[in-house]
Motif scaffolding. Structure first.
Motif, short mmCIF file in Angstrom:
data_model
loop_
_atom_site.label_atom_id
_atom_site.label_comp_id
_atom_site.label_asym_id
_atom_site.label_seq_id
_atom_site.Cartn_x
_atom_site.Cartn_y
_atom_site.Cartn_z
N ALA A 139 0.48 -0.92 -0.25
CA ALA A 139 -0.25 0.05 -0.16
C ALA A 139 0.76 0.67 -0.10
N TYR A 140 1.97 1.26 0.60
CA TYR A 140 3.14 2.61 0.85
C TYR A 140 3.26 2.27 -0.58
N ALA A 141 3.66 1.67 -1.51
CA ALA A 141 4.34 1.63 -2.80
C ALA A 141 3.19 2.55 -3.26
N VAL A 151 1.49 6.19 4.99
CA VAL A 151 2.64 6.25 5.30
C VAL A 151 2.58 5.63 6.39
N THR A 152 4.46 5.76 6.52
CA THR A 152 4.72 4.22 7.78
C THR A 152 4.33 5.84 9.18
N HIS A 153 4.88 6.62 8.81
CA HIS A 153 4.93 7.45 10.36
C HIS A 153 6.38 7.31 11.37
N LEU A 154 6.63 6.61 10.96
CA LEU A 154 8.31 6.15 12.47
C LEU A 154 9.11 7.15 12.36
N SER A 155 9.50 7.89 11.24
CA SER A 155 10.43 9.15 10.90
C SER A 155 10.84 9.76 12.48
N PRO A 156 9.82 10.28 13.37
CA PRO A 156 9.69 10.45 14.85
C PRO A 156 11.36 9.49 15.61
N TRP A 183 17.01 7.12 1.33
CA TRP A 183 17.36 8.51 1.15
C TRP A 183 17.65 8.73 2.86
N ARG A 184 17.09 8.96 3.73
CA ARG A 184 17.50 9.07 4.66
C ARG A 184 18.90 8.72 5.10
N ALA A 185 19.65 7.25 4.60
CA ALA A 185 20.82 6.82 4.89
C ALA A 185 21.57 7.44 4.08
N GLY A 213 3.70 18.47 14.55
CA GLY A 213 5.00 18.21 15.19
C GLY A 213 4.90 17.16 13.83
N TYR A 214 4.11 17.01 12.80
CA TYR A 214 4.54 16.26 11.54
C TYR A 214 3.51 16.84 10.36
N LEU A 215 4.46 16.19 9.14
CA LEU A 215 3.93 16.56 8.23
C LEU A 215 4.21 15.88 7.15
N HIS A 216 3.59 15.31 5.87
CA HIS A 216 3.51 14.13 4.82
C HIS A 216 4.76 14.72 4.40
N ASN A 217 5.92 14.05 4.13
CA ASN A 217 6.79 14.20 2.64
C ASN A 217 6.27 15.03 1.80
N HIS A 218 5.33 14.88 1.12
CA HIS A 218 4.84 16.03 -0.21
C HIS A 218 4.28 17.31 0.54
N LEU A 224 8.30 17.25 14.75
CA LEU A 224 9.01 15.67 16.22
C LEU A 224 10.16 15.03 15.47
N ASP A 225 10.39 15.33 14.53
CA ASP A 225 10.85 14.23 13.54
C ASP A 225 12.49 15.11 13.34
N GLY A 226 12.60 16.09 13.82
CA GLY A 226 13.78 17.39 13.30
C GLY A 226 15.21 16.24 12.85
N ASP A 227 15.81 15.93 11.59
CA ASP A 227 16.72 15.73 11.55
C ASP A 227 17.55 16.38 10.54
N LEU A 228 18.77 16.97 11.27
CA LEU A 228 19.60 17.77 10.58
C LEU A 228 19.96 17.55 9.35
C1 LIG Z 1 11.39 19.63 3.23
C2 LIG Z 1 11.81 18.34 3.77
C3 LIG Z 1 12.43 18.63 4.65
C4 LIG Z 1 11.79 17.64 6.01
N1 LIG Z 1 12.91 17.08 7.17
C5 LIG Z 1 13.14 16.09 8.12
C6 LIG Z 1 13.64 15.71 8.76
O1 LIG Z 1 13.82 16.67 9.47
N2 LIG Z 1 13.19 14.73 9.45
C7 LIG Z 1 12.86 13.05 8.08
O2 LIG Z 1 12.93 12.20 9.44
N3 LIG Z 1 12.62 13.27 7.36
C8 LIG Z 1 12.95 15.11 6.57
N4 LIG Z 1 12.38 14.76 6.00
C9 LIG Z 1 12.20 13.57 4.63
C10 LIG Z 1 10.57 12.93 4.60
O3 LIG Z 1 9.60 13.96 4.05
C11 LIG Z 1 10.05 12.73 6.12
O4 LIG Z 1 11.34 11.62 6.29
C12 LIG Z 1 8.69 11.62 6.23
O5 LIG Z 1 7.89 12.57 5.68
C13 LIG Z 1 8.25 11.61 7.59
O6 LIG Z 1 6.69 10.84 7.62
P1 LIG Z 1 6.85 8.98 7.75
O7 LIG Z 1 7.78 8.63 8.77
O8 LIG Z 1 5.78 8.63 7.63
O9 LIG Z 1 8.08 8.64 5.50
P2 LIG Z 1 7.41 7.67 4.78
O10 LIG Z 1 6.98 7.71 3.38
O11 LIG Z 1 6.70 6.28 5.72
O12 LIG Z 1 9.31 6.95 5.04
C14 LIG Z 1 9.67 5.63 5.37
C15 LIG Z 1 10.73 6.29 6.80
O13 LIG Z 1 12.13 7.35 4.68
C16 LIG Z 1 12.76 8.10 5.42
N5 LIG Z 1 11.82 9.03 4.24
C17 LIG Z 1 11.31 9.01 3.75
N6 LIG Z 1 11.04 9.63 2.52
C18 LIG Z 1 12.75 10.37 2.80
C19 LIG Z 1 13.35 11.39 2.43
N7 LIG Z 1 12.47 12.43 1.05
N8 LIG Z 1 14.51 11.94 2.90
C20 LIG Z 1 14.85 10.85 4.19
N9 LIG Z 1 13.99 10.24 4.70
C21 LIG Z 1 12.71 9.68 3.49
C22 LIG Z 1 12.12 8.60 6.54
O14 LIG Z 1 12.98 7.99 7.72
C23 LIG Z 1 11.03 7.93 6.98
O15 LIG Z 1 10.43 7.50 8.82
C24 LIG Z 1 12.05 16.10 5.01
C25 LIG Z 1 11.57 16.52 3.47
C26 LIG Z 1 11.81 17.26 3.34
C27 LIG Z 1 11.35 17.33 1.53
#
Ligand SMILES: Cc1cc2nc3c(=O)[nH]c(=O)nc-3n(C[C@H](O)[C@H](O)[C@H](O)COP(=O)(O)OP(=O)(O)OC[C@H]3O[C@@H](n4cnc5c(N)ncnc54)[C@H](O)[C@@H]3O)c2cc1C
Length: 372
Positions: free
Chosen positions: A22-24, A34-39, A73-75, A131-136, A165-169
């Motif tokens: 479903a994610y794909a 989406v997973t909401h794993l980032s925080p 992408w994170r890595a 404290g969370y926003l979708h990537n788009h 909440l997931d702010g990662d530099l």
């Molecule tokens: C302007 C901007 C700022 C961002 N700031 C952050 C941040 O501070 N911390 C952060 O973790 N991510 C950041 N991201 C990347 C991404 O938006 C978030 O990781 C993602 O939206 C977190 O939600 P999720 O866990 O539901 O993501 P999912 O879409 O479910 O993705 C799973 C995991 O994959 C990784 N991931 C997915 N997309 C990206 C991406 N484009 N870049 C890096 N990792 C990704 C994350 O670890 C994420 O938790 C940013 C993206 C943009 C465009």
């Protein structure tokens, strides 16, 4: 989406709920799976290697799957941070306009969600409320700030980092550079049609400043003049704090000399050794303030693991042990920093693009002995 609890149980519940197929299919939709794993990843409640192992074992995924690539992408952004260090906080190369064509601060109407562009004002409200926003939504927000309002990406990145909440530099500042075109080959642009395709109705922005063709947007991105804003109803911006907000207890006394330290990026648990002590680094927050929500997320978990966290002004004592993390590295210089398990193999050389990185890496095999 429910809130984010700072516990291992909540983190594992997110992991158990993953739906890779479903994610794909739906990840670009604001209401997609989406997973909401980032925080949890940012704060080390889950390791990237641990997540990949679960994807491999429970779902049979490999590098060809979209979710694995997104985690890649994170890595990759961390790979860039490792190689470029402090340089990631300035433009990596020239963007569509010189740095000085952009304003150094974020205008009030953006900070207060009052631009008059529903997609932007919704994004700001969602950010402040959760404290969370979708990537788009992050992409849209960053693109609007930089290319339409001509604000320097760094001002936007610092502001967004504080509220997430997931702010990662690395992920945050390098994503802003990717959008700005200072870390990629072209500016990231979007328009009202794109919002209508991926967001619920309340976000739709027909007739606003973003209701333009991609040709018109590209021309705007390359000229120094901004489009106006400021036609919406303002909300209050939550305060960002450089020290624990009122009511959040920390201890000022010295750390035990051989402490097993838990810092805000290693919230799975204390490293081996002891006694466990939670720690916030004063110098980190002098530079990077956090929202109250984020302070509480980290402090609650530190409290669960090791009682009242210490407020640490300066490096930790030599003889202390902590899990390694680049956010904490400057203050762990004299301590024993224990490596976290690698999620992806490290390419031999610095990679200039994600494509190059992805060609040069594989999911790492378990068994390095480090924490997952
Ligand atoms: C302007 C901007 C700022 C961002 N700031 C952050 C941040 O501070 N911390 C952060 O973790 N991510 C950041 N991201 C990347 C991404 O938006 C978030 O990781 C993602 O939206 C977190 O939600 P999720 O866990 O539901 O993501 P999912 O879409 O479910 O993705 C799973 C995991 O994959 C990784 N991931 C997915 N997309 C990206 C991406 N484009 N870049 C890096 N990792 C990704 C994350 O670890 C994420 O938790 C940013 C993206 C943009 C465009």
């Amino acid at each position: 989406m429910s809130g984010f609890e700072p516990t291992r149980e909540a983190a594992h519940a997110r992991l158990a709920a993953l739906q890779p197929e479903a994610y794909a299919r739906s990840r670009n939709h604001l209401e997609g799976a989406v997973t909401h794993l980032s925080p949890y990843l940012t704060h080390g409640l889950l390791g990237l290697a641990e997540v990949l192992q679960a994807l491999r074992e429970r779902h049979g995924l490999d590098e060809s799957h979209k979710l694995v690539q997104e985690l890649g992408w994170r890595a990759y952004f961390h790979h860039v941070w490792r190689h470029r260090g402090e340089a990631i906080f300035a433009s990596l190369h020239a963007g569509p306009l010189p740095d000085d064509a952009y304003a150094p601060t974020l205008p009030e109407d953006i900070r207060r969600g009052a631009t008059g562009v529903p997609a932007i004002d919704r994004a700001v409200r969602t950010l402040y409320a959760t404290g969370y926003l979708h990537n788009h939504a992050r992409l849209w927000l960053a693109s609007y700030v930089v290319h339409l309002r001509k604000v320097h990406w760094r001002a936007g990145a610092d502001w967004l980092y504080g509220h997430l909440l997931d702010g990662d530099l690395a992920s945050n500042h390098l994503s802003w550079q990717w959008v700005a075109g200072t870390g990629s080959h072209k500016p990231y642009l979007f328009n009202a049609d794109n919002v209508a395709r991926f967001a619920p109705r309340e976000w739709h922005s027909a007739g606003s400043a973003i209701d333009l063709s991609y040709e018109a947007l590209d021309a705007l991105a390359r000229r120094p003049r901004e489009v106006g804003g400021g036609r919406g109803e303002p909300v209050d911006e939550p305060a960002l704090h450089r020290a624990p907000p009122p009511g959040l207890a920390t201890e000022a006394g010295p750390l035990p000399p051989a402490a097993a330290l838990v810092h805000p990026w290693s919230l799975a648990g204390a490293p081996p050794g002891g006694p466990a002590a939670g720690v916030f680094f004063a110098d980190f927050h002098a530079r990077w303030p956090w929202s109250e929500r984020r302070w509480r997320f980290a402090a609650d978990r530190l409290q669960q693991i090791a009682g009242v966290p210490h407020w640490c002004e300066g490096p930790v004592p030599a003889g202390a042990t902590a899990w390694a993390d680049p956010h904490a590295a400057p203050w762990l210089a004299g301590a024993r920093a224990m490596p976290v398990a690698a999620a992806f193999d490290e390419p031999a050389r610095a990679c200039a693009s994600f494509t190059q990185y992805w060609r040069g890496t594989r999911m790492a095999r378990a068994g390095s002995g480090a924490r997952a």
